[in-house]
Enzyme design. Structure first.
Site, mmCIF file in Angstrom:
data_model
loop_
_atom_site.group_PDB
_atom_site.id
_atom_site.type_symbol
_atom_site.label_atom_id
_atom_site.label_comp_id
_atom_site.label_asym_id
_atom_site.label_seq_id
_atom_site.Cartn_x
_atom_site.Cartn_y
_atom_site.Cartn_z
ATOM 1 N N HIS A 62 -20.018 -80.830 9.206
ATOM 2 C CA HIS A 62 -19.562 -80.673 10.589
ATOM 3 C C HIS A 62 -19.081 -81.984 11.185
ATOM 4 C CE1 HIS A 62 -21.227 -76.658 10.461
ATOM 5 N NE2 HIS A 62 -22.425 -77.138 10.159
ATOM 6 N N HIS A 87 -22.189 -90.290 15.379
ATOM 7 C CA HIS A 87 -21.272 -89.435 14.628
ATOM 8 C C HIS A 87 -19.976 -89.257 15.405
ATOM 9 C CE1 HIS A 87 -23.640 -86.496 17.090
ATOM 10 N NE2 HIS A 87 -22.422 -86.039 17.329
ATOM 11 N N HIS A 89 -16.353 -86.947 16.637
ATOM 12 C CA HIS A 89 -15.681 -85.687 16.943
ATOM 13 C C HIS A 89 -14.186 -85.958 17.078
ATOM 14 C CE1 HIS A 89 -19.258 -83.196 17.668
ATOM 15 N NE2 HIS A 89 -19.804 -84.314 18.130
ATOM 16 N N HIS A 106 -20.320 -90.269 19.336
ATOM 17 C CA HIS A 106 -21.553 -89.921 20.041
ATOM 18 C C HIS A 106 -22.703 -90.743 19.460
ATOM 19 C CE1 HIS A 106 -20.276 -85.674 21.629
ATOM 20 N NE2 HIS A 106 -19.652 -86.673 22.227
ATOM 21 N N THR A 173 -23.805 -80.537 21.822
ATOM 22 C CA THR A 173 -22.530 -79.820 21.726
ATOM 23 C C THR A 173 -22.449 -78.988 20.452
ATOM 24 O OG1 THR A 173 -21.414 -81.687 20.666
ATOM 25 C CG2 THR A 173 -21.345 -81.582 23.082
ATOM 26 N N THR A 174 -23.586 -78.860 19.767
ATOM 27 C CA THR A 174 -23.699 -77.997 18.591
ATOM 28 C C THR A 174 -24.974 -77.169 18.733
ATOM 29 O OG1 THR A 174 -24.865 -79.746 17.382
ATOM 30 C CG2 THR A 174 -22.476 -79.599 17.058
#
Length: 222
Positions: A62, A87, A89, A106, A173-174
């Protein structure tokens, strides 16, 4: 059915995929958001204590995630928040005044009580960022294969010189989209070259940004 960013497992369906993920559909303080019309609260700039000691990197299917030792920290609300991992995005999840950025970092921090604060940094096209080259050189080519890191990550170069930020209450957000997070978004982006941004997008293979969520009356401060 597993979660994804497209098709039947896409973000609009996350709340239907598991009873533990109902907050993704029913939550009132969900992230990401479009940051606009912030209220002035004279928030002081963040004072970081930067180190370079990272542990490992993994493409978890992801995102690209880097785990660190509990050294990097900042002071907020009279508490010390330690960096746990960061991580990526692509494109950005949060928007600033309607603007979406090609990449968003993030940084996940925790205090001594285990409460979480997420600090976001936007990346925008510009000059080559040497700190990102170090990371691009070790990007995993295999999914779910964690590898140790020996390189210094120059974490301070991943933050803008201006340490002012926006603040709001948000969520993961996951899935499970847990709420109650302190969300901080740096006001100024960090530059990276078009080539660097493209390499991150290729490494992630697919867009991994959750769509914007309603504010539901939340206040954004600066």
């Amino acid at each position: 059915m597993t979660r994804s960013y497209e098709g039947k497992g896409s973000p609009e369906h996350w709340g239907e995929l598991s009873e533990q993920w109902q907050t993704c559909k029913e939550g009132m303080y969900q992230s990401p958001i479009n940051i606009s019309h912030p209220v002035s609260a004279n928030l002081p700039p963040l004072d970081f204590n930067f180190h370079t000691n990272v542990k490992s990197i993994v493409n978890n299917g992801h995102t690209i995630q880097i785990t660190v030792h509990d050294e990097d920290d900042f002071l907020l609300d009279g508490q010390i928040w330690n960096l746990k991992q960061f991580h990526f995005h692509s494109p950005s999840e949060n928007h600033i005044n309607g603007q979406r950025f090609p990449l968003e970092l993030h940084f996940f921090h925790a205090n001594s009580q285990g409460e979480l604060a997420v600090l976001a940094v936007m990346l925008t096209p510009g000059k080559t960022n040497p700190a990102l080259d170090i990371l691009l050189d070790v990007l995993p080519t295999t999914v779910h294969q964690e590898q140790a890191l020996q390189q210094d990550m120059m974490l301070e170069k991943r933050f803008p010189q201006d340490k002012h930020y926006y603040r709001f209450s948000g969520s993961l957000t996951t899935p499970p989209c847990t709420e109650g997070f302190i969300c901080l978004v740096m006001k100024r982006p960090v530059e990276a070259s078009h080539a660097q941004l493209a390499r991150f997008a290729r490494a992630l293979r697919n867009a991994n940004n959750r769509p914007l969520q309603p504010l539901h009356g939340r206040q954004i401060t600066e």
